[in-house]
Design an enzyme around this catalytic site. Structure first.
Site, short mmCIF file in Angstrom:
data_model
loop_
_atom_site.label_atom_id
_atom_site.label_comp_id
_atom_site.label_asym_id
_atom_site.label_seq_id
_atom_site.Cartn_x
_atom_site.Cartn_y
_atom_site.Cartn_z
N SER A 29 -1.24 9.65 -1.23
CA SER A 29 -1.44 10.39 0.01
C SER A 29 -0.66 9.69 1.11
O SER A 29 -0.35 8.49 1.01
CB SER A 29 -2.93 10.43 0.37
OG SER A 29 -3.13 10.89 1.69
N TYR A 51 -11.10 6.28 1.62
CA TYR A 51 -10.08 7.18 1.06
C TYR A 51 -8.69 6.54 1.15
O TYR A 51 -7.94 6.52 0.17
CB TYR A 51 -10.10 8.51 1.81
CG TYR A 51 -9.10 9.51 1.30
CD1 TYR A 51 -9.37 10.27 0.16
CD2 TYR A 51 -7.89 9.70 1.96
CE1 TYR A 51 -8.45 11.19 -0.31
CE2 TYR A 51 -6.96 10.62 1.49
CZ TYR A 51 -7.24 11.36 0.36
OH TYR A 51 -6.32 12.27 -0.11
#
Length: 585
Positions: A455, A468
């Site tokens: 990501s 995350y």
């Protein structure tokens, strides 16, 4: 060992030579004839032959002057394409009377097979032709002529590039020197050189008649190359479907040699392979699959010409496994590979969603698509999945570790259980996939590619995404480490780093430190924001396919991801300042 153990042998007399012919499989099946190149003998095909023998009547023969076939006398003039065509017809009549054969040629086996598939006297005897690393001398002559008559910087570069790759052709035209070289240290050192440069298996190259074969085979070049390149035939059109397999790392032939081939081959299927020249030894699984698929299509009256889809030639028939394939980026990626003719295994913990993706993949053009249910965070479940996929479909060629979950909230409100949950899926799920499927790729030693979905959060700090971001940063570093370790085995590793993409992850993301009602409100708001951004997962899928083709290491996707990646390298202070701001959710 005897590399063609169990083969039935016969001798075929033609044009003053005795050809040694080997057969595997039932003569009742369609005949696939494998023709070897220089300086090989028929044993170079052994690994491909055994993989085809259960479905086809496989025929291999030593070209005149090679292996256990006798040489013409005198040698000069004894290796012309006309005489090689006589040999082919004699073998075809002996092993498959009255029924056309499916030709497969590598190197000079492909060069001579182009003759077989383009001259009038062989019409009706060739059902199909798979060409590997060996152009038609006629097509090559016209290719050179066009570039000489109408030079441009690009065309001149292509000529010079192929000219450099063809250094050995000039040497083989010199008198006596090749014969002396092959009977000297080169003849003894050739197997070791191939093992080092081409990664041919240790027991994978026959040595017995190599010096004699190589000396005789020099006449293949002397009897044909100069004459055909100067005066190529104008009617060299293929009268059967052709499958062209181009190794992208071929040290002797440029992939540009096939430019414009459609002019000569009305029914052409293109395949490319990240491999060197000797693919019959280094990529037998992939080659056997493509040959079988192509031959079966021709036999069924539907030669497999892939749809004109970008990268269709790169992924046709390859086995691709995608985790988290039930929706979003995972489903889009599975469908993108399917459209290129890949075989797809769609994995998701939601079995119904995985089944729907597999159904869509079959409609999109997949050569096969299957659904599997598994939780990537469960080591035992992943081990069972690995064993099942290997048993049912073989070794995965491309692995896409996509499954992931979202978690938002400050570090102080993120509990140990929250950390375990996000790391189990986002990091350990990737580790399980890489360890299990990557190990099989490495053990097969025929290359492959691993794609890990990280990501933009991997290089962009955020006060709202500590868990995350940490999981994705770990995936990015894991990918970089694996890339370094597996490069020597021909396995690429790519980390894909999307930014804001319109997927269902927002509707399932967890928010720490808030009650259930507030969590639902934030999920709805995040979904609206991502929807307004409306960056489709299909664009991420395109980036994934491109990363595999180009073997890219780190791929930021979306403008904000590319900006953050740039800033992380050149303006890290700006990113840290941005991270201190309150998040929009």
């Amino acid at each position: 060992m005897t590399v063609l153990e169990g083969a039935r042998e016969r001798r075929v007399r033609t044009g003053g030579v005795d050809l040694c012919v080997a057969e595997l499989g039932s003569p009742e099946h369609p005949t696939v004839m494998l023709v070897h190149g220089y300086p090989d003998s028929k044993e170079v095909w052994s690994e491909v032959a055994v993989r085809l023998a259960d479905r086809f009547h496989v025929v291999l023969y030593d070209v005149r002057g090679h292996g256990r076939s006798t040489a013409p006398r005198p040698l000069r003039g004894g290796f012309t394409l006309e005489k090689l065509t006589d040999d082919f017809l004699a073998v075809a009549d002996a092993v498959s009377p009255g029924r056309p054969v499916h030709l497969v040629g590598h190197d000079w086996g492909s060069v001579q097979s182009w003759e077989f598939v383009t001259v009038r006297r062989t019409e009706g005897r060739v059902a199909s032709f798979t060409s590997i690393s060996g152009p038609s001398l006629d097509h090559f002559g016209h290719w050179i002529g066009r570039r000489v008559r109408r030079p441009t910087p690009r065309r001149v570069g292509q000529l010079l590039g192929q000219g450099a790759k063809s250094w050995y052709v000039y040497l083989l035209h010199t008198p006596v020197l090749p014969e002396l070289a092959w009977r000297g240290p080169l003849g003894k050192g050739w197997p070791a050189l191939l093992r080092r440069v081409e990664k041919v298996p240790d027991d994978g190259y026959p040595t017995g008649s190599l010096p004699r074969d190589a000396a005789h085979g020099a006449w293949l070049y002397r009897d044909n190359v100069r004459e055909r390149l100067r005066r190529p035939r104008e009617d060299a059109h293929a009268h059967a479907p052709v499958q062209l397999v181009t190794p992208l790392d071929d040290a002797f032939l440029s992939e540009r040699l096939s430019d414009g081939l459609e002019e000569w081959v009305p029914r052409l299927t293109r395949r490319t392979l990240p491999a060197g020249h000797w693919v019959p030894r280094t990529r037998p699984d992939r080659l056997a699959d493509w040959i079988a698929e192509f031959v079966a299509g021709v036999e069924d009256g539907r030669p497999e010409v892939p749809a004109r889809v970008r990268h269709a030639d790169r992924f046709g028939g390859r086995l691709v496994l995608v985790t988290g394939a039930g929706s979003g980026i995972g489903r889009a990626t599975a469908l993108a590979f399917a459209a290129c003719g890949a075989r797809v295994v769609a994995v998701d913990r939601d079995g119904d969603s995985a089944a729907r993706t597999a159904e869509l993949a079959r409609s999109a053009g997949a050569r096969g698509a299957w659904a599997e249910t598994a939780d990537v965070s469960d080591e035992q479940a992943m081990a069972k999945l690995d064993a099942k996929v290997a048993a049912d479909h073989g070794v995965v060629d491309i692995l896409v570790n996509n499954a992931g979950i979202g978690l938002s909230g400050s570090f102080l409100t993120t509990t140990p259980e929250d950390w375990r949950t996000v790391l189990d899926v986002n990091l350990w799920g990737v580790i399980h996939g890489c360890r299990l499927f990557g190990r099989r790729m490495a053990e097969r030693d025929q290359g492959g590619h691993i794609v890990n979905i990280a990501s933009a959060a991997a290089f962009q700090p955020s006060r709202a995404l500590p868990a995350y971001s940490t999981s994705k940063a770990a995936v990015l570093m894991l990918s970089e480490c694996l890339r370094a370790e597996l490069a020597g085995r021909g396995i690429g590793v790519s980390a894909i780093c999307p930014g804001i993409v319109n997927t269902a992850i927002t509707s399932t993301a967890r928010f720490t430190g808030v009650d259930a009602e507030e969590e639902k409100r934030r999920q709805r708001r995040a979904t609206r924001l991502y929807g307004k951004r409306n960056y489709p997962p299909e664009k991420v899928a395109d980036a994934i396919l491109d990363a595999v083709v180009r073997d890219r290491a780190v791929v930021p996707v979306t403008p904000e991801a590319r900006g953050a990646h740039f800033a992380s390298r050149f303006l890290p202070g700006a990113l840290r300042s941005l991270a201190r701001r309150n998040p929009p959710l």
